[in-house]
Design a protein around this motif. Structure first.
Motif, PDB file in Angstrom:
ATOM      1  N   HIS B  59       0.837  -1.209   0.000  1.00  0.00           N
ATOM      2  CA  HIS B  59       0.000   0.000   0.000  1.00  0.00           C
ATOM      3  C   HIS B  59       0.868   1.255   0.000  1.00  0.00           C
ATOM      4  N   SER B  60       1.964   1.215   0.750  1.00  0.00           N
ATOM      5  CA  SER B  60       2.842   2.388   0.808  1.00  0.00           C
ATOM      6  C   SER B  60       3.445   2.693  -0.553  1.00  0.00           C
ATOM      7  N   GLU B  61       3.780   1.633  -1.292  1.00  0.00           N
ATOM      8  CA  GLU B  61       4.365   1.852  -2.623  1.00  0.00           C
ATOM      9  C   GLU B  61       3.376   2.577  -3.528  1.00  0.00           C
ATOM     10  N   ILE B  62       2.122   2.151  -3.508  1.00  0.00           N
ATOM     11  CA  ILE B  62       1.195   2.770  -4.471  1.00  0.00           C
ATOM     12  C   ILE B  62       0.633   4.098  -3.976  1.00  0.00           C
ATOM     13  N   VAL B  63       0.402   4.229  -2.676  1.00  0.00           N
ATOM     14  CA  VAL B  63      -0.031   5.549  -2.181  1.00  0.00           C
ATOM     15  C   VAL B  63       1.145   6.529  -2.306  1.00  0.00           C
ATOM     16  N   GLY B  64       2.351   5.992  -2.176  1.00  0.00           N
ATOM     17  CA  GLY B  64       3.552   6.818  -2.306  1.00  0.00           C
ATOM     18  C   GLY B  64       3.714   7.435  -3.689  1.00  0.00           C
TER      19      GLY B  64
END
Ligand SMILES: [Fe+2]
Ligand SMILES: [Fe+2]
Lengths: 96, 337
Positions: B59-64
């Protein structure tokens, strides 16, 4: 939000260089094989990592199970004669 | 870090003697450095913890992508735009590798999205801060990707095979991210005019403490990490990695001629590390609870993208099914003449 059927999972195999075999690099979701290849190109070969791509629907892969480990591989451990070092040859025979 | 709010079982780590035979064998495999593969035996808690950790990471990769995506159309030159576009595209790939790794544990990608969108799963607190100027693209690459790399490099040795392999790919791609960020900082802080230098310093000021938060709570407050360390799904303590980050980043800031916004920052001869001020943990808790400057905005953007894309996903699936039926019919016709 409507309930959409999830795209199937594909396993991706890439030939890194000419002369090498295809190697499993990962997986991705795609509606069909054609799209899976296009997505694989975008995801797994952005830095010249491949010369050829195979895609296989994950559900079509049959795998050995971990509990078979013994029966599958142990028979080969007592067949040391399958390795060249089993055969002691005299030095006079030269490199063989 | 990217999975900074993992709360594990809360139980103390079991000793080998207290474990069931299966669990003991599992732990001994990990102790020997063997990789656990999807079909191997694993304790339910190991599986659950990994789903949460890998899920948060994904999730962090894509929200990032969102804080940086904001600047793609506003990049100052075509070259910078291409660089940033390539970086943001990489992050989408990182998300994909990680979702696939999580899927091997028996959770679907749609389920993970669902949990992100309804708030049951988190992403890194860092992406709830706004990117206000172009200098922020420099600071994000330099500091945020820098902190991520520090966490991800040791995770290449993590015990779960699919997770470790996705980390190897990610680390290979990640170093360009930090370098392109630092490159932007050099252009602004070292070679730029007075305004650009001010912007660079301002970006560092705003991103410094949120970057320190990326490593998660202080070791004395994260009592749950012992089990994760025993399972080798966490390789270093939070404070250890945070210290390493500070020690490596301070000289880089000095090179740029920028000052770290911390009056207590000082080289400690005895420990051979920098002493520094930790972040404000009440702010951290607040951001994780959903009250950061951009939480609402980020989640709304994610949900909208998912909802707006639904017709594409449905349409392509329907088209693929139709094509498959047509191909089958044609085959049948050929066979029966
Ligand atoms: Fe990434
Ligand atoms: Fe990155």
């Amino acid at each position: 939000m409507t309930e959409t059927k999830e795209w199937p999972l594909w396993e991706i195999f890439i030939r890194g260089q000419h002369g090498m075999s295809h190697r499993h690099v990962g997986s991705l979701h795609a509606p069909d094989a054609e799209r899976a290849i296009k997505n694989a190109r975008d995801v797994y070969t952005r830095r010249n990592e491949g010369t050829s791509i195979w895609v296989v629907e994950a559900s079509a892969i049959s795998a050995s199970s971990p509990s078979d480990k013994g029966p599958l591989y142990e028979p080969s451990t007592d067949k040391v004669y399958r390795h060249p070092t089993f055969y002691k040859l005299p030095d006079e025979a030269g490199n063989m | 870090m990217y999975a900074q709010s993992i709360k594990s079982t809360g139980r103390a780590v079991q000793s080998l003697e207290d474990m069931s035979a299966e669990d003991r064998e599992f732990q001994e495999r990990i102790d020997r450095g063997e990789k656990i593969e999807p079909k191997d035996y694993m304790p339910e808690a190991y599986r659950k913890n990994l789903i949460r950790q890998i899920g948060q990471h994904a999730h962090s990769e894509i929200v990032g992508q969102l804080p940086e995506g904001n600047w793609i159309t506003r990049a100052p030159t075509l070259e910078r735009k291409a660089n940033l576009l390539a970086k943001v595209q990489d992050e989408a790939g990182h998300g994909l590798y990680l979702y696939c790794a999580a899927e091997t544990l028996g959770v679907s990608r749609d389920e993970l999205f669902e949990m992100l969108h309804n708030g049951r799963m988190k992403y890194s607190s860092i992406f709830n801060y706004p990117t206000l100027t172009w200098a922020d693209m420099g600071a994000v690459g330099w500091l945020v990707d820098g902190a991520a790399i520090m966490n991800q490099v040791p995770l290449q040795r993590t015990s779960y095979g699919p997770y470790a392999r996705s980390m190897v790919r990610i680390c290979k791609e990640e170093s360009f991210h930090q370098r392109q960020g630092f490159h932007i900082m050099i252009a602004m802080a070292k070679k730029g005019n007075a305004d650009q230098k001010r912007m660079a310093q301002d970006a560092l000021n705003r991103f410094w403490y949120p970057s320190l938060m990326m490593f998660g709570p202080s070791d004395k407050d994260s009592v749950h990490s012992a089990q994760s360390m025993a399972w080798k799904i966490k390789m270093n303590s939070n404070d250890e990695l945070r210290q390493k980050f500070v020690d490596e980043t301070v000289p880089q800031a000095q090179y740029l001629g920028l000052s770290i916004p911390d009056e207590n920052l000082k080289w400690n001869e005895a420990t051979e590390h920098y002493d520094f001020t930790g972040p404000d943990w009440s702010e951290f808790d607040d951001v994780l609870a959903g009250n950061g400057p951009c939480n609402t905005d980020r989640l709304e953007t994610r949900k909208k993208a998912w909802a707006d894309g639904a017709w594409v996903r449905e349409g392509m699936m329907a088209h693929a099914e139709k094509k498959a039926i047509a191909a089958k019919k044609a085959q049948h016709k050929m066979a029966t003449g």
